[in-house]
Structure formats: structure tokens, C-alpha cells
Design a protein around this motif. Structure first.
Motif, PDB file in Angstrom:
ATOM      1  N   VAL A  11      -0.908   4.618   2.053  1.00 40.15           N
ATOM      2  CA  VAL A  11      -1.069   3.253   1.571  1.00 40.15           C
ATOM      3  C   VAL A  11       0.035   2.404   2.225  1.00 40.15           C
ATOM      4  O   VAL A  11       0.803   2.908   3.041  1.00 40.15           O
ATOM      5  N   MET A  12       0.125   1.138   1.844  1.00 37.36           N
ATOM      6  CA  MET A  12       1.109   0.243   2.460  1.00 37.36           C
ATOM      7  C   MET A  12       2.241  -0.070   1.501  1.00 37.36           C
ATOM      8  O   MET A  12       2.029  -0.203   0.291  1.00 37.36           O
ATOM      9  N   ASP A  13       3.457  -0.224   2.064  1.00 44.49           N
ATOM     10  CA  ASP A  13       4.575  -0.671   1.239  1.00 44.49           C
ATOM     11  C   ASP A  13       4.801  -2.166   1.432  1.00 44.49           C
ATOM     12  O   ASP A  13       4.052  -2.842   2.150  1.00 44.49           O
ATOM     13  N   SER A  14       5.830  -2.700   0.815  1.00 48.03           N
ATOM     14  CA  SER A  14       6.053  -4.144   0.798  1.00 48.03           C
ATOM     15  C   SER A  14       6.478  -4.709   2.146  1.00 48.03           C
ATOM     16  O   SER A  14       6.480  -5.924   2.333  1.00 48.03           O
ATOM     17  N   ARG A  15       6.849  -3.853   3.076  1.00 49.57           N
ATOM     18  CA  ARG A  15       7.194  -4.324   4.418  1.00 49.57           C
ATOM     19  C   ARG A  15       6.027  -4.174   5.391  1.00 49.57           C
ATOM     20  O   ARG A  15       6.175  -4.399   6.589  1.00 49.57           O
ATOM     21  N   GLY A  16       4.878  -3.739   4.860  1.00 50.89           N
ATOM     22  CA  GLY A  16       3.722  -3.549   5.717  1.00 50.89           C
ATOM     23  C   GLY A  16       3.754  -2.255   6.487  1.00 50.89           C
ATOM     24  O   GLY A  16       3.021  -2.079   7.467  1.00 50.89           O
ATOM     25  N   ASN A  17       4.597  -1.320   6.052  1.00 49.85           N
ATOM     26  CA  ASN A  17       4.665   0.001   6.659  1.00 49.85           C
ATOM     27  C   ASN A  17       3.883   1.004   5.808  1.00 49.85           C
ATOM     28  O   ASN A  17       3.758   0.821   4.596  1.00 49.85           O
ATOM     29  N   VAL A  48      15.133  13.887   3.782  1.00 47.77           N
ATOM     30  CA  VAL A  48      14.403  13.416   4.971  1.00 47.77           C
ATOM     31  C   VAL A  48      13.033  12.867   4.600  1.00 47.77           C
ATOM     32  O   VAL A  48      12.212  13.551   3.985  1.00 47.77           O
ATOM     33  N   GLU A  49      12.812  11.630   4.998  1.00 52.33           N
ATOM     34  CA  GLU A  49      11.497  11.006   4.872  1.00 52.33           C
ATOM     35  C   GLU A  49      10.688  11.366   6.112  1.00 52.33           C
ATOM     36  O   GLU A  49      11.053  10.995   7.224  1.00 52.33           O
ATOM     37  N   LEU A  50       9.599  12.111   5.932  1.00 54.05           N
ATOM     38  CA  LEU A  50       8.828  12.604   7.068  1.00 54.05           C
ATOM     39  C   LEU A  50       7.902  11.516   7.610  1.00 54.05           C
ATOM     40  O   LEU A  50       7.039  11.009   6.904  1.00 54.05           O
ATOM     41  N   ARG A  51       8.123  11.149   8.863  1.00 46.68           N
ATOM     42  CA  ARG A  51       7.268  10.197   9.577  1.00 46.68           C
ATOM     43  C   ARG A  51       6.622  10.914  10.762  1.00 46.68           C
ATOM     44  O   ARG A  51       7.195  11.847  11.320  1.00 46.68           O
ATOM     45  N   ASP A  52       5.442  10.446  11.179  1.00 47.50           N
ATOM     46  CA  ASP A  52       4.665  11.154  12.191  1.00 47.50           C
ATOM     47  C   ASP A  52       5.256  11.060  13.592  1.00 47.50           C
ATOM     48  O   ASP A  52       5.152  11.990  14.384  1.00 47.50           O
ATOM     49  N   GLY A  53       5.827   9.906  13.922  1.00 48.99           N
ATOM     50  CA  GLY A  53       6.350   9.727  15.273  1.00 48.99           C
ATOM     51  C   GLY A  53       5.299   9.413  16.317  1.00 48.99           C
ATOM     52  O   GLY A  53       5.606   9.326  17.507  1.00 48.99           O
ATOM     53  N   ASP A  54       4.051   9.228  15.905  1.00 49.39           N
ATOM     54  CA  ASP A  54       2.959   8.894  16.830  1.00 49.39           C
ATOM     55  C   ASP A  54       2.982   7.389  17.082  1.00 49.39           C
ATOM     56  O   ASP A  54       2.590   6.591  16.214  1.00 49.39           O
ATOM     57  N   GLN A  55       3.427   6.990  18.267  1.00 48.29           N
ATOM     58  CA  GLN A  55       3.598   5.576  18.572  1.00 48.29           C
ATOM     59  C   GLN A  55       2.280   4.801  18.605  1.00 48.29           C
ATOM     60  O   GLN A  55       2.281   3.565  18.593  1.00 48.29           O
ATOM     61  N   ARG A  57       0.137   4.894  16.220  1.00 51.48           N
ATOM     62  CA  ARG A  57      -0.183   4.534  14.833  1.00 51.48           C
ATOM     63  C   ARG A  57       1.061   3.980  14.148  1.00 51.48           C
ATOM     64  O   ARG A  57       2.072   4.670  14.024  1.00 51.48           O
ATOM     65  N   TYR A  58       0.996   2.739  13.692  1.00 48.97           N
ATOM     66  CA  TYR A  58       2.085   2.142  12.924  1.00 48.97           C
ATOM     67  C   TYR A  58       3.446   2.257  13.622  1.00 48.97           C
ATOM     68  O   TYR A  58       4.480   2.378  12.957  1.00 48.97           O
ATOM     69  N   GLY A  59       3.444   2.243  14.943  1.00 47.19           N
ATOM     70  CA  GLY A  59       4.697   2.326  15.670  1.00 47.19           C
ATOM     71  C   GLY A  59       5.474   3.607  15.398  1.00 47.19           C
ATOM     72  O   GLY A  59       6.703   3.623  15.465  1.00 47.19           O
ATOM     73  N   LEU A  64       0.847  10.693   7.961  1.00 47.79           N
ATOM     74  CA  LEU A  64      -0.286  11.614   7.854  1.00 47.79           C
ATOM     75  C   LEU A  64       0.168  13.061   7.714  1.00 47.79           C
ATOM     76  O   LEU A  64      -0.459  13.855   7.004  1.00 47.79           O
ATOM     77  N   ASN A  65       1.252  13.428   8.388  1.00 49.95           N
ATOM     78  CA  ASN A  65       1.739  14.800   8.288  1.00 49.95           C
ATOM     79  C   ASN A  65       2.280  15.100   6.893  1.00 49.95           C
ATOM     80  O   ASN A  65       2.064  16.192   6.357  1.00 49.95           O
ATOM     81  N   ALA A  66       2.974  14.119   6.302  1.00 50.35           N
ATOM     82  CA  ALA A  66       3.448  14.292   4.930  1.00 50.35           C
ATOM     83  C   ALA A  66       2.262  14.430   3.975  1.00 50.35           C
ATOM     84  O   ALA A  66       2.278  15.263   3.059  1.00 50.35           O
ATOM     85  N   CYS A  67       1.235  13.615   4.185  1.00 49.07           N
ATOM     86  CA  CYS A  67       0.022  13.713   3.355  1.00 49.07           C
ATOM     87  C   CYS A  67      -0.645  15.071   3.528  1.00 49.07           C
ATOM     88  O   CYS A  67      -1.100  15.683   2.547  1.00 49.07           O
ATOM     89  N   LYS A  68      -0.689  15.555   4.765  1.00 45.12           N
ATOM     90  CA  LYS A  68      -1.287  16.878   5.024  1.00 45.12           C
ATOM     91  C   LYS A  68      -0.508  17.968   4.293  1.00 45.12           C
ATOM     92  O   LYS A  68      -1.096  18.916   3.751  1.00 45.12           O
ATOM     93  N   ASN A  69       0.814  17.838   4.268  1.00 43.60           N
ATOM     94  CA  ASN A  69       1.629  18.820   3.550  1.00 43.60           C
ATOM     95  C   ASN A  69       1.288  18.840   2.064  1.00 43.60           C
ATOM     96  O   ASN A  69       1.274  19.894   1.429  1.00 43.60           O
TER      97      ASN A  69
END
Length: 423
Positions: A11-17, A48-55, A57-59, A64-69
């Protein structure tokens, strides 16, 4: 009350991330949901906040990886467990991850599930969340810290300090304290406008004007308090989040770009001492950097009996680090951010340790928030006494305040701590 389903989605947070929303279902059909916040100014020892790193998608900020976990590994681990066994569930999350900072499954995955489990259990028992987590002792409404001028990493302006906050201490109930704060906020907007300052707002709903130095925001706020018809220092006081880790240099000195000055840690302590002599400041958060333990010792010895000294980046809601601070006599308060540590149970442990050693606790949001109001209930449940969740603007901040108003109406003998905190 067995867990039958655990999943998550973006989903989206207040900064649009993007951020993670977790959903937990029990075998009686009860569903608990929770949205995880995200910080901009973060301590390097946070979980650690897990981010995908896929440039693509959403920079690179996708989750998605955290959701998959959550959807695979966490669900497999928790299916069949009792939803009321919060401690066991959180221990399972810690065990599943296998690291000290959730760098495997992600603290965002763990916290989302931990919060959603608590919500599902409370709902299944037909209890409000604060009552489920806090029992009969949950009746204190926290004093809010309202960030009404933003600087630092929360705003694109010339102010070095990250947050200038008001604390409505001279009131008998939360709703009246919030009303006064809103009136001061609107008075401040008029003052800024009449002074030809911009009135755009930062991440947490505070104004973000370009001002001459780091004390001019305080002067503006004091004028707003008086313009709204309240007494400075009696009705409303000032709290600061300096976030000094954001402007400390490699040599350990502190560069105040807005004032073109560079100070040692002792000079920074002198700077604060002069400020609290002149202004009604009752709380200073992260006055020195998270690595400057020597400086924190100087700060605490000099000012610890005069003002609340809050460790945020310093302690990151971590009991081991907090215990080090207690042993060394560092600070006298801790900011509580569940996503800094990863689970509800670990957060409760940090609050318990702090209270045993007479450290004050401030429940806190993050700069990237959502409509989720979990921390409002959590603050009441754990009697933290204070809550930090932004200004009286932006709906993701107001969601927490409105929830506290609801709680005040629900608790027949609620108590607003107000001036009792700072006698």
C-alpha cells in the motif's frame, strides 16, 4: 483462537512510497490488519526495513519481497498458533529471521504481522486494542508533542533542527489540549503569512519556512501561543527534536549550516543550556549524535535535571542499547518506535526496562505514516505518558489524534497527565 491466514500486500504511505499492509485471520473469522510506517531520519542501529532495490518499481523502494516473506515463510511458521500468544508469535518471528536486526525477513514484514496479530486477538475478544494490550491499567491519555515547524531532513529549508514542537501541558483533558494546539497551529500560520514566509508544510504537517537561525522558529511559536490566547510555558511549552546525527561531521563536530557555525559537543551543550535559560523548553531529543556517547554524558550531567533528554537514534527502541545508556547514566527518556525494533513484544520490553529505571517513554510515529492508528492505542495501553505524532494537519497524523479523542470518551475515568509530567 488459531491463526488460519497471514498475508501482506503493498500500500502507500504518506510520502507516496510503498509500504506493507499485513492481514491476519483467526479461525473464528476475525481479521486484524496493520500498516507499517517508515522513517526518513533513521538511526543506523535500527532494525532493517526490507526494500526490493528494483529501480524499475518505485525507484527501488518496493516491498514485494517483504510481502512475499509474509505470504510464504511467516505464514507457514504461524499457521495454527493461538492469536492471543503475542509473545510466542513474536518469538517465532525473531527465530524465523535468525538475525539481530531482522535483516533476513525484514522488520517491516515482522512488525506488520505482529501488529495485525494483536489487532485480531483484541477484535476476537471484543476489546479495544488499548484494553487488550494494557488491561485495567490503561487509562492515562498521553501529552502530545506536536511538530509545527519542520526542518532538517523533514523539510527543504535552512533550519538545521528537525522538529520544533509544542506540548500542551496546562490542560485537564486530552481533547482540550488538542484544541489549544490546533489554535496555536493556525495562529502560527497567520504569523508566518503576515511575515511573508512560506506556509507550505513538511512530512509531519509542520510549516517549513526559511528562517534566519535555529532559534527564530521558537520565537515564532511563542508569538503564536500568545496570539492564540495562551500562556507561554504554563499552557504550552516547547520541545525540540534536533536530530543531530544528521549534521554531525566525520570529526565529531556539529555543523549548523543555517548559522554557518561548527561546534564541539561541549559547545553544543552550552548552546542548549543558553536556549533553555531563555525559552520554555521542556524536552530535547537527539541533542547529540548516536555515536557521541561522551557528549551525551556531558549533556546529561549538565542538563539532565532541568530538561527531558530523549534518545531516539541513540537507543532505537533496543533494550541492549538502552541498558548501556542506563549503565552509563546517558539521557533520561527514550523515544519508542516499534519499527525500530521489529515486534510488539520487543517494544513492550523496551518500555518496561525504561520505566524500571525511571526513564520517560514517548510513543512515536515515523515521518512516513498512514491512516493506521495503532500507536494511539499502544501509548494508552503502556501508559507512556507522551506521544509524538505530528502537527494538527495531514490526515495520517490526525488519525492518531482522533483515535485518542475516541479513547478518552470510552474511558470513564481517564486521566490526562499534562502538567504532572513537568512539575
Amino acid at each position: 483462537m488459531k491463526i488460519v491466514r497471514v498475508n501482506a500486500y503493498e500500500v502507500m504511505d504518506s510520502r507516496g512510497n510503498p509500504t506493507l499492509k499485513a492481514v491476519v485471520e483467526l479461525n473464528d473469522g476475525t481479521i486484524g490488519e496493520a500498516i507499517v510506517p517508515s522513517g526518513a531520519s533513521t538511526g543506523k542501529r535500527e532494525a532493517v526495513e526490507l526494500r526490493d532495490g528494483d529501480q524499475k518499481r518505485y525507484g527501488g523502494k518496493g516491498v514485494l519481497n517483504a510481502c512475499k516473506n509474509v505470504n510464504v515463510r511467516i505464514q507457514e511458521s504461524l499457521i495454527g498458533l493461538c492469536g492471543m500468544e503475542q509473545g510466542r508469535i513474536d518469538d517465532e518471528l525473531i527465530k524465523l529471521d535468525g538475525t539481530h536486526n531482522f535483516s533476513n525477513i525484514g522488520a517491516n514484514a515482522a512488525l506488520g504481522v505482529s501488529m495485525a496479530v494483536a489487532r485480531a486477538a483484541a477484535k476476537s475478544l471484543n476489546l479495544p486494542l488499548y484494553r487488550y494490550l494494557g488491561g485495567a491499567q490503561a487509562f492515562n491519555l498521553p501529552v502530545p508533542m506536536l511538530n509545527i515547524i519542520n526542518g532538517g531532513s523533514h523539510a527543504d529549508n535552512t533550519v538545521d533542527f528537525q522538529e520544533y514542537m509544542i506540548m500542551p501541558i496546562g490542560f485537564d483533558c486530552f481533547s482540550e489540549a488538542l484544541r489549544a494546539s490546533a489554535e496555536v497551529y493556525h495562529a502560527l500560520k497567520k504569523i508566518l503569512h503576515s511575515s511573508k514566509h512560506i506556509t507550505s508544510i513538511g512530512d509531519e504537517g509542520g510549516f517549513a519556512p526559511n528562517l534566519a537561525n535555529n532559534t527564530e522558529p521558537i520565537e515564532m511559536i511563542l508569538r503564536a501561543i500568545e496570539a492564540a490566547g495562551y500562556q507561554v510555558g504554563t499552557d504550552l511549552a516547547i520541545a525540540l527534536d534536533v536530530a543531530s546525527s544528521e549534521f554531525v561531521q566525520d570529526d565529531g563536530r556539529y555543523h549548523l549550516a543555517g548559522e554557518n557555525r561548527t561546534l564541539s559537543n561541549e559547545e553544543m551543550v552550552d548552546y542548549y543550556a543558553k536556549m533553555i535559560e531563555k525559552y520554555p523548553i521542556v524536552s530535547i531529543e537527539d541533542g547529540l549524535s548516536e555515536d557521541d556517547w561522551e557528549g551525551w554524558g556531558i549533556l546529561t550531567r549538565r542538563l539532565g535535571n532541568r530538561v527531558q533528554l530523549v534518545g531516539d537514534d541513540l537507543f532505537v527502541t533496543n533494550t541492549q542499547i538502552l541498558q548501556e545508556g542506563i549503565n552509563q547514566g546517558i539521557a533520561n527518556a527514550i523515544l519508542i518506535k516499534p519499527n525500530q525494533i521489529g515486534t510488539i513484544s520487543q517494544t513492550i520490553e523496551a518500555i518496561s526496562l525504561a520505566k524500571r529505571h525511571r526513564y520517560r517513554c514517548i510513543m512515536s510515529h515515523r515521518s512516513g505514516e498512514s491512516e493506521d492508528s495503532f500507536i494511539a492505542d499502544f501509548a494508552v495501553a503502556l501508559n507512556t505518558g507522551e506521544i509524538k505524532t505530528g502537527s494538527t494537519a495531514r490526515s495520517e497524523r490526525i488519525a492518531k489524534y482522533n483515535r485518542l479523542i475516541e479513547i478518552e470518551r470510552e474511558i470513564s475515568r481517564s486521566e490526562y497527565l499534562g502538567i504532572k509530567l513537568f512539575k
